[in-house]
Design a protein around this motif. Sequence first.
Motif, PDB file in Angstrom:
ATOM      1  N   TRP A 167       0.669  -1.463   0.053  1.00 38.29           N
ATOM      2  CA  TRP A 167       0.004  -0.019  -0.096  1.00 38.29           C
ATOM      3  C   TRP A 167       0.796   1.279  -0.008  1.00 38.29           C
ATOM      4  O   TRP A 167       0.524   2.189  -0.701  1.00 38.29           O
ATOM      5  CB  TRP A 167      -1.019  -0.001   1.386  1.00 38.29           C
ATOM      6  N   GLN A 168       2.211   1.364   0.778  1.00 44.81           N
ATOM      7  CA  GLN A 168       2.846   2.380   0.784  1.00 44.81           C
ATOM      8  C   GLN A 168       3.297   2.592  -0.512  1.00 44.81           C
ATOM      9  O   GLN A 168       3.471   3.866  -0.807  1.00 44.81           O
ATOM     10  CB  GLN A 168       4.032   2.039   1.889  1.00 44.81           C
ATOM     11  N   LYS A 169       3.930   1.453  -1.408  1.00 38.65           N
ATOM     12  CA  LYS A 169       4.489   1.837  -2.587  1.00 38.65           C
ATOM     13  C   LYS A 169       3.247   2.304  -3.438  1.00 38.65           C
ATOM     14  O   LYS A 169       3.711   3.228  -4.285  1.00 38.65           O
ATOM     15  CB  LYS A 169       4.777   0.359  -3.010  1.00 38.65           C
ATOM     16  N   GLN A 170       2.059   1.594  -3.560  1.00 37.57           N
ATOM     17  CA  GLN A 170       1.012   2.478  -4.202  1.00 37.57           C
ATOM     18  C   GLN A 170       0.722   3.722  -3.988  1.00 37.57           C
ATOM     19  O   GLN A 170       0.620   4.450  -4.831  1.00 37.57           O
ATOM     20  CB  GLN A 170      -0.286   1.444  -4.128  1.00 37.57           C
ATOM     21  N   HIS A 171       0.713   4.091  -2.753  1.00 30.81           N
ATOM     22  CA  HIS A 171       0.438   5.376  -2.377  1.00 30.81           C
ATOM     23  C   HIS A 171       1.359   6.446  -2.878  1.00 30.81           C
ATOM     24  O   HIS A 171       1.321   7.541  -3.141  1.00 30.81           O
ATOM     25  CB  HIS A 171       0.171   5.258  -0.780  1.00 30.81           C
ATOM     26  N   GLU A 172       3.022   5.908  -2.506  1.00 32.62           N
ATOM     27  CA  GLU A 172       3.951   6.705  -3.150  1.00 32.62           C
ATOM     28  C   GLU A 172       3.617   6.948  -4.692  1.00 32.62           C
ATOM     29  O   GLU A 172       4.104   8.218  -5.065  1.00 32.62           O
ATOM     30  CB  GLU A 172       5.124   5.915  -2.626  1.00 32.62           C
ATOM     31  N   GLU A 173       3.613   5.726  -5.136  1.00 33.92           N
ATOM     32  CA  GLU A 173       3.397   6.020  -6.741  1.00 33.92           C
ATOM     33  C   GLU A 173       2.143   7.153  -6.867  1.00 33.92           C
ATOM     34  O   GLU A 173       2.414   7.878  -7.996  1.00 33.92           O
ATOM     35  CB  GLU A 173       3.165   4.652  -7.290  1.00 33.92           C
ATOM     36  N   GLN A 174       1.050   6.834  -6.350  1.00 33.63           N
ATOM     37  CA  GLN A 174      -0.091   7.778  -6.748  1.00 33.63           C
ATOM     38  C   GLN A 174       0.493   9.323  -6.183  1.00 33.63           C
ATOM     39  O   GLN A 174       0.005  10.123  -6.938  1.00 33.63           O
ATOM     40  CB  GLN A 174      -1.190   7.580  -5.667  1.00 33.63           C
ATOM     41  N   MET A 175       1.223   9.422  -5.165  1.00 36.95           N
ATOM     42  CA  MET A 175       1.555  10.852  -4.645  1.00 36.95           C
ATOM     43  C   MET A 175       2.496  11.293  -5.682  1.00 36.95           C
ATOM     44  O   MET A 175       2.407  12.462  -6.076  1.00 36.95           O
ATOM     45  CB  MET A 175       2.265  10.602  -3.478  1.00 36.95           C
ATOM     46  N   ARG A 176       3.335  10.424  -6.295  1.00 37.55           N
ATOM     47  CA  ARG A 176       4.252  10.979  -7.359  1.00 37.55           C
ATOM     48  C   ARG A 176       3.580  11.346  -8.806  1.00 37.55           C
ATOM     49  O   ARG A 176       3.857  12.352  -9.286  1.00 37.55           O
ATOM     50  CB  ARG A 176       5.183   9.659  -7.590  1.00 37.55           C
ATOM     51  N   LEU A 177       2.722  10.530  -9.147  1.00 39.22           N
ATOM     52  CA  LEU A 177       1.873  10.834 -10.520  1.00 39.22           C
ATOM     53  C   LEU A 177       1.253  12.163  -9.848  1.00 39.22           C
ATOM     54  O   LEU A 177       1.025  13.052 -10.833  1.00 39.22           O
ATOM     55  CB  LEU A 177       1.000   9.645 -10.419  1.00 39.22           C
ATOM     56  N   ALA A 178       0.486  12.125  -8.669  1.00 42.32           N
ATOM     57  CA  ALA A 178      -0.515  13.405  -8.494  1.00 42.32           C
ATOM     58  C   ALA A 178       0.592  14.544  -8.619  1.00 42.32           C
ATOM     59  O   ALA A 178       0.138  15.711  -8.925  1.00 42.32           O
ATOM     60  CB  ALA A 178      -0.942  13.255  -7.219  1.00 42.32           C
ATOM     61  N   ALA A 179       1.935  14.451  -7.942  1.00 39.34           N
ATOM     62  CA  ALA A 179       2.792  15.551  -8.136  1.00 39.34           C
ATOM     63  C   ALA A 179       3.120  15.940  -9.262  1.00 39.34           C
ATOM     64  O   ALA A 179       3.316  17.181  -9.677  1.00 39.34           O
ATOM     65  CB  ALA A 179       4.064  15.302  -7.213  1.00 39.34           C
ATOM     66  N   MET A 180       3.484  14.955 -10.117  1.00 44.89           N
ATOM     67  CA  MET A 180       3.980  15.359 -11.520  1.00 44.89           C
ATOM     68  C   MET A 180       2.562  15.973 -12.418  1.00 44.89           C
ATOM     69  O   MET A 180       2.998  16.866 -13.255  1.00 44.89           O
ATOM     70  CB  MET A 180       4.209  13.971 -12.309  1.00 44.89           C
ATOM     71  N   LYS A 181       1.411  15.556 -12.082  1.00 45.34           N
ATOM     72  CA  LYS A 181       0.189  16.182 -12.649  1.00 45.34           C
ATOM     73  C   LYS A 181       0.227  17.542 -12.195  1.00 45.34           C
ATOM     74  O   LYS A 181      -0.047  18.697 -12.940  1.00 45.34           O
ATOM     75  CB  LYS A 181      -0.999  15.209 -12.323  1.00 45.34           C
ATOM     76  N   ARG A 182       0.606  17.883 -11.020  1.00 44.02           N
ATOM     77  CA  ARG A 182       0.143  19.339 -10.462  1.00 44.02           C
ATOM     78  C   ARG A 182       1.375  20.159 -11.172  1.00 44.02           C
ATOM     79  O   ARG A 182       1.275  21.140 -11.336  1.00 44.02           O
ATOM     80  CB  ARG A 182       0.383  19.294  -8.879  1.00 44.02           C
ATOM     81  N   ALA A 183       2.475  19.497 -11.237  1.00 47.12           N
ATOM     82  CA  ALA A 183       3.778  20.311 -11.767  1.00 47.12           C
ATOM     83  C   ALA A 183       3.386  20.551 -13.385  1.00 47.12           C
ATOM     84  O   ALA A 183       3.729  21.748 -13.690  1.00 47.12           O
ATOM     85  CB  ALA A 183       5.071  19.514 -11.688  1.00 47.12           C
ATOM     86  N   GLU A 184       2.839  19.683 -13.914  1.00 43.66           N
ATOM     87  CA  GLU A 184       2.356  19.987 -15.385  1.00 43.66           C
ATOM     88  C   GLU A 184       1.358  20.946 -15.659  1.00 43.66           C
ATOM     89  O   GLU A 184       1.575  21.828 -16.207  1.00 43.66           O
ATOM     90  CB  GLU A 184       2.028  18.701 -16.055  1.00 43.66           C
ATOM     91  N   GLU A 185       0.520  20.837 -14.556  1.00 43.75           N
ATOM     92  CA  GLU A 185      -0.646  21.753 -14.620  1.00 43.75           C
ATOM     93  C   GLU A 185      -0.017  23.197 -14.156  1.00 43.75           C
ATOM     94  O   GLU A 185      -0.463  24.122 -14.764  1.00 43.75           O
ATOM     95  CB  GLU A 185      -2.021  21.604 -13.538  1.00 43.75           C
ATOM     96  N   LYS A 186       0.848  23.421 -13.375  1.00 46.31           N
ATOM     97  CA  LYS A 186       1.379  24.688 -12.925  1.00 46.31           C
ATOM     98  C   LYS A 186       2.443  25.162 -13.978  1.00 46.31           C
ATOM     99  O   LYS A 186       2.189  26.350 -14.254  1.00 46.31           O
ATOM    100  CB  LYS A 186       2.396  24.588 -11.457  1.00 46.31           C
ATOM    101  N   ALA A 187       3.287  24.386 -14.554  1.00 43.97           N
ATOM    102  CA  ALA A 187       3.788  24.609 -15.791  1.00 43.97           C
ATOM    103  C   ALA A 187       2.996  25.295 -17.001  1.00 43.97           C
ATOM    104  O   ALA A 187       3.218  26.290 -17.643  1.00 43.97           O
ATOM    105  CB  ALA A 187       4.605  23.608 -16.343  1.00 43.97           C
ATOM    106  N   HIS A 188       2.001  24.543 -17.051  1.00 44.16           N
ATOM    107  CA  HIS A 188       0.941  24.944 -18.316  1.00 44.16           C
ATOM    108  C   HIS A 188       0.367  26.142 -17.979  1.00 44.16           C
ATOM    109  O   HIS A 188       0.220  27.275 -18.699  1.00 44.16           O
ATOM    110  CB  HIS A 188      -0.089  23.818 -18.421  1.00 44.16           C
ATOM    111  N   LEU A 189      -0.064  26.317 -16.474  1.00 47.17           N
ATOM    112  CA  LEU A 189      -0.540  27.587 -16.082  1.00 47.17           C
ATOM    113  C   LEU A 189       0.617  28.828 -16.301  1.00 47.17           C
ATOM    114  O   LEU A 189       0.112  30.025 -16.686  1.00 47.17           O
ATOM    115  CB  LEU A 189      -1.007  27.582 -14.806  1.00 47.17           C
ATOM    116  N   THR A 190       1.806  28.507 -15.915  1.00 49.66           N
ATOM    117  CA  THR A 190       2.701  29.441 -16.100  1.00 49.66           C
ATOM    118  C   THR A 190       2.949  30.120 -17.600  1.00 49.66           C
ATOM    119  O   THR A 190       3.008  31.171 -17.859  1.00 49.66           O
ATOM    120  CB  THR A 190       4.032  28.957 -15.598  1.00 49.66           C
TER     121      THR A 190
END
Length: 376
Positions: free
Chosen positions: A183-206
Amino acid sequence: MKELANHIHRLLQESDCVIVPGFGGFIAHDSPAQWMEDEHTFLPPSRIIAFNPLLKINDGLLAQSYMTSYRTSFSDATRRIQRAVKQLVRSLYENGSVYLPEIGEVRFNIHHTYEFYPEDDKLISPALYGLESFEMNTLEEVKQQREALQQLRAKQLEEEERQRKEAERLRHEAEIQRKQEEWQKQHEEQMRLAAMKRAEEKAHLTLSRRATLRKSLRMIGTAAAMIAVLFLCFTFATPLQNTSIGTENYAELNPKEMLSNLMSHSLITQPVGEDSASEIAETIPAEETENTAEVVEVQVPKIYHVIIASVGASKDAQTMAEDLTKRGFQNAKAIIGDGYNRVCINSFETEQEAYAMVRQLKADNLYEQAWVLKRK
């Protein structure tokens, strides 16, 4: 003497008394079975041999045994017995004792009498052949032994059950640990994907903001050029004192150069639109500045907390949070306040992430009572 002893032993198995003429009589009497209480042993019935030196009259029993063995007459058998007795008496006087095999020992004492010590192995008759001593415990002892065996067996079963439960507990803990790691690995993977998605959204917004800013700057530059043209028209239409216009070709200049040239040849120090032009010039960033601008990420507070337990003491909540941290939940903490001591296993920025973890915990059978607390 050995020959004499053999005749006496054989006759005692069938008769109760054997008289050795001129010496004494050997008497055998039956001894019943005995119970040795101290040793818890039953002794079988036997025949005990005694010696009486007063029985010296020849009853013919020993002589008949000799007659049968040597196939001789009574007188010859009597002579053989007499020779054996003389040898026996002489050995007693010389040695003080004589051992008769399988019968016992005869001793001569200071009172000139004979003492007899029977053989430890009692005389065995054909009727008693095969009977041996045996041990037997009392009913109370048998009961105590049975109870002791039952207690021992109960302890063994209890120990086996404890070992089985311990093994089952270890397997369960290992399974829980494995699920937690997965579960920890899945959660870390989900958090990593979510962080990448937020970074892409912020980069697109910038990038979108930069494009909007460039578009706005182009519009401002166009407006400045129009203002400069209007100012030029106004300048040429209104005669000014000491106005000197050179021979430059204004058609070849851009609006900003044209405005600067006109201002250098005019006496007007504050022309209409100068503040706007200055502001426009200040708001136009350099190309290098645009390329090297850094994006400042805004930290969104984590206000959705996954609660797994509420305890009575704050110390207990801290202890449970530390235990969760040791087991791999690095974001575990204790939330103290509002009269409650809650244990938080993780915190999230969005409500969807928090409820996703609650569903995962329930699916893994870890914390089925987990719920989401919204708190800043």
